[in-house]
Motif scaffolding. Structure first.
Motif, PDB file in Angstrom:
ATOM      1  N   GLN A 213       0.848  -1.178   0.000  1.00 53.60           N
ATOM      2  CA  GLN A 213       0.000   0.000   0.000  1.00 53.60           C
ATOM      3  C   GLN A 213       0.886   1.232   0.000  1.00 53.60           C
ATOM      4  O   GLN A 213       1.993   1.218   0.531  1.00 53.60           O
ATOM      5  CB  GLN A 213      -0.932   0.020   1.208  1.00 53.60           C
ATOM      6  CG  GLN A 213      -2.012  -1.026   1.128  1.00 53.60           C
ATOM      7  CD  GLN A 213      -3.135  -0.730   2.090  1.00 53.60           C
ATOM      8  OE1 GLN A 213      -2.910  -0.351   3.222  1.00 53.60           O
ATOM      9  NE2 GLN A 213      -4.359  -0.917   1.629  1.00 53.60           N
ATOM     10  N   PHE A 214       0.381   2.283  -0.621  1.00 49.87           N
ATOM     11  CA  PHE A 214       1.128   3.518  -0.751  1.00 49.87           C
ATOM     12  C   PHE A 214       0.272   4.683  -0.282  1.00 49.87           C
ATOM     13  O   PHE A 214      -0.909   4.759  -0.606  1.00 49.87           O
ATOM     14  CB  PHE A 214       1.515   3.765  -2.214  1.00 49.87           C
ATOM     15  CG  PHE A 214       2.338   2.663  -2.803  1.00 49.87           C
ATOM     16  CD1 PHE A 214       3.717   2.673  -2.679  1.00 49.87           C
ATOM     17  CD2 PHE A 214       1.737   1.610  -3.480  1.00 49.87           C
ATOM     18  CE1 PHE A 214       4.479   1.649  -3.219  1.00 49.87           C
ATOM     19  CE2 PHE A 214       2.489   0.589  -4.021  1.00 49.87           C
ATOM     20  CZ  PHE A 214       3.869   0.601  -3.891  1.00 49.87           C
TER      21      PHE A 214
ATOM     22  N   ASP B 282      -3.907  10.094   0.074  1.00 46.96           N
ATOM     23  CA  ASP B 282      -4.822   8.966   0.171  1.00 46.96           C
ATOM     24  C   ASP B 282      -4.009   7.693   0.070  1.00 46.96           C
ATOM     25  O   ASP B 282      -2.934   7.678  -0.535  1.00 46.96           O
ATOM     26  CB  ASP B 282      -5.858   9.021  -0.949  1.00 46.96           C
ATOM     27  CG  ASP B 282      -7.162   8.328  -0.592  1.00 46.96           C
ATOM     28  OD1 ASP B 282      -7.197   7.618   0.440  1.00 46.96           O
ATOM     29  OD2 ASP B 282      -8.135   8.489  -1.327  1.00 46.96           O
ATOM     30  N   VAL B 283      -4.503   6.615   0.668  1.00 46.61           N
ATOM     31  CA  VAL B 283      -3.815   5.330   0.634  1.00 46.61           C
ATOM     32  C   VAL B 283      -4.440   4.466  -0.456  1.00 46.61           C
ATOM     33  O   VAL B 283      -5.660   4.290  -0.496  1.00 46.61           O
ATOM     34  CB  VAL B 283      -3.882   4.621   2.003  1.00 46.61           C
ATOM     35  CG1 VAL B 283      -3.257   3.239   1.926  1.00 46.61           C
ATOM     36  CG2 VAL B 283      -3.192   5.468   3.064  1.00 46.61           C
ATOM     37  N   TRP B 284      -3.595   3.954  -1.332  1.00 42.68           N
ATOM     38  CA  TRP B 284      -4.010   3.096  -2.441  1.00 42.68           C
ATOM     39  C   TRP B 284      -3.077   1.887  -2.508  1.00 42.68           C
ATOM     40  O   TRP B 284      -1.990   1.907  -1.949  1.00 42.68           O
ATOM     41  CB  TRP B 284      -3.919   3.843  -3.772  1.00 42.68           C
ATOM     42  CG  TRP B 284      -4.904   4.939  -3.949  1.00 42.68           C
ATOM     43  CD1 TRP B 284      -4.724   6.264  -3.643  1.00 42.68           C
ATOM     44  CD2 TRP B 284      -6.223   4.843  -4.476  1.00 42.68           C
ATOM     45  NE1 TRP B 284      -5.845   6.991  -3.952  1.00 42.68           N
ATOM     46  CE2 TRP B 284      -6.784   6.133  -4.473  1.00 42.68           C
ATOM     47  CE3 TRP B 284      -6.993   3.789  -4.963  1.00 42.68           C
ATOM     48  CZ2 TRP B 284      -8.063   6.400  -4.922  1.00 42.68           C
ATOM     49  CZ3 TRP B 284      -8.259   4.054  -5.410  1.00 42.68           C
ATOM     50  CH2 TRP B 284      -8.788   5.340  -5.390  1.00 42.68           C
TER      51      TRP B 284
ATOM     52  N   SER C 196      -1.986  13.102 -10.839  1.00 37.14           N
ATOM     53  CA  SER C 196      -0.925  12.151 -10.482  1.00 37.14           C
ATOM     54  C   SER C 196      -0.287  12.541  -9.150  1.00 37.14           C
ATOM     55  O   SER C 196      -0.168  13.729  -8.842  1.00 37.14           O
ATOM     56  CB  SER C 196       0.155  12.134 -11.560  1.00 37.14           C
ATOM     57  OG  SER C 196      -0.371  11.657 -12.771  1.00 37.14           O
ATOM     58  N   PRO C 197       0.138  11.543  -8.372  1.00 34.61           N
ATOM     59  CA  PRO C 197       0.806  11.871  -7.110  1.00 34.61           C
ATOM     60  C   PRO C 197       2.179  12.491  -7.381  1.00 34.61           C
ATOM     61  O   PRO C 197       2.873  12.086  -8.309  1.00 34.61           O
ATOM     62  CB  PRO C 197       0.941  10.520  -6.410  1.00 34.61           C
ATOM     63  CG  PRO C 197       0.862   9.497  -7.485  1.00 34.61           C
ATOM     64  CD  PRO C 197       0.019  10.091  -8.571  1.00 34.61           C
ATOM     65  N   HIS C 198       2.552  13.464  -6.559  1.00 37.11           N
ATOM     66  CA  HIS C 198       3.881  14.045  -6.694  1.00 37.11           C
ATOM     67  C   HIS C 198       4.869  13.321  -5.769  1.00 37.11           C
ATOM     68  O   HIS C 198       6.071  13.471  -5.902  1.00 37.11           O
ATOM     69  CB  HIS C 198       3.877  15.560  -6.416  1.00 37.11           C
ATOM     70  CG  HIS C 198       3.471  15.931  -5.016  1.00 37.11           C
ATOM     71  ND1 HIS C 198       4.332  15.930  -3.954  1.00 37.11           N
ATOM     72  CD2 HIS C 198       2.267  16.308  -4.525  1.00 37.11           C
ATOM     73  CE1 HIS C 198       3.692  16.308  -2.862  1.00 37.11           C
ATOM     74  NE2 HIS C 198       2.435  16.541  -3.178  1.00 37.11           N
TER      75      HIS C 198
ATOM     76  N   SER D 176       4.985   9.397  -3.178  1.00 35.15           N
ATOM     77  CA  SER D 176       4.322   8.218  -2.623  1.00 35.15           C
ATOM     78  C   SER D 176       5.225   7.604  -1.564  1.00 35.15           C
ATOM     79  O   SER D 176       6.432   7.504  -1.756  1.00 35.15           O
ATOM     80  CB  SER D 176       4.036   7.183  -3.705  1.00 35.15           C
ATOM     81  OG  SER D 176       3.104   7.672  -4.640  1.00 35.15           O
ATOM     82  N   ASP D 177       4.625   7.200  -0.441  1.00 33.38           N
ATOM     83  CA  ASP D 177       5.348   6.535   0.632  1.00 33.38           C
ATOM     84  C   ASP D 177       4.774   5.148   0.823  1.00 33.38           C
ATOM     85  O   ASP D 177       3.563   4.946   0.734  1.00 33.38           O
ATOM     86  CB  ASP D 177       5.186   7.303   1.955  1.00 33.38           C
ATOM     87  CG  ASP D 177       5.597   8.762   1.852  1.00 33.38           C
ATOM     88  OD1 ASP D 177       6.680   9.011   1.313  1.00 33.38           O
ATOM     89  OD2 ASP D 177       4.827   9.618   2.307  1.00 33.38           O
ATOM     90  N   ASP D 178       5.630   4.163   1.116  1.00 31.93           N
ATOM     91  CA  ASP D 178       5.147   2.836   1.501  1.00 31.93           C
ATOM     92  C   ASP D 178       4.428   2.935   2.824  1.00 31.93           C
ATOM     93  O   ASP D 178       4.862   3.642   3.727  1.00 31.93           O
ATOM     94  CB  ASP D 178       6.307   1.854   1.626  1.00 31.93           C
ATOM     95  CG  ASP D 178       6.923   1.483   0.299  1.00 31.93           C
ATOM     96  OD1 ASP D 178       6.207   1.493  -0.706  1.00 31.93           O
ATOM     97  OD2 ASP D 178       8.136   1.176   0.278  1.00 31.93           O
ATOM     98  N   VAL D 179       3.305   2.234   2.939  1.00 31.68           N
ATOM     99  CA  VAL D 179       2.551   2.228   4.205  1.00 31.68           C
ATOM    100  C   VAL D 179       2.801   0.909   4.910  1.00 31.68           C
ATOM    101  O   VAL D 179       2.842  -0.116   4.329  1.00 31.68           O
ATOM    102  CB  VAL D 179       1.036   2.428   3.950  1.00 31.68           C
ATOM    103  CG1 VAL D 179       0.276   2.335   5.250  1.00 31.68           C
ATOM    104  CG2 VAL D 179       0.798   3.749   3.288  1.00 31.68           C
TER     105      VAL D 179
END
Length: 128
Positions: free
Chosen positions: A86-87, A102-104, A121-123, A125-128
């Protein structure tokens, strides 16, 4: 309305036929996996502003219980299943400058919740 005396009476009273509700049909198509995630024919749906919660049944095998006395693994992931990444995606709308995250399950485009601009588009993204 007469008193509701059981869980199944509550589902009958408050539920809708799965095939007559767009959210319930989408949940069946997207998430149902016989023996793991099941959505009854009569289902409770709680609609919100941008989606809905759809009641479902999730199967948890005894082997997934942590700290049980059967000697089963402490790993709560059932054998044969998978865990998806998840990101947390961070967005800034190019039209109204609204910022949100948001988490996707993917690093994917999203629609601006403030003005409705599509496919932002996301600028980052972090790993969740």
């Amino acid at each position: 309305m007469p008193a509701i005396e059981s869980f199944s009476e509550a589902i009958t009273a408050f539920g809708v036929p799965r095939e007559s509700n767009a959210y319930a049909k989408a949940a069946q198509r997207l998430y149902a996996d016989e023996g793991r995630i099941e959505i009854d024919d009569q289902v409770v749906v709680s609609e919100g502003d941008e989606g809905a919660y759809v009641m479902a049944w999730v199967w948890v095998p005894d082997s997934a219980l942590q700290g049980d006395s059967s000697g089963a693994s402490d790993d709560p992931t059932p054998a044969g299943s998978f865990v998806t990444s998840q990101f947390r995606n961070h967005y800034k709308c190019p039209k109204c400058d609204h910022v949100w995250s948001d988490v996707w399950s993917a690093q994917c485009d999203d629609d601006c919740p403030a003005c409705g601009t599509r496919h932002v588009s996301p600028h980052k993204s972090d790993d969740v």
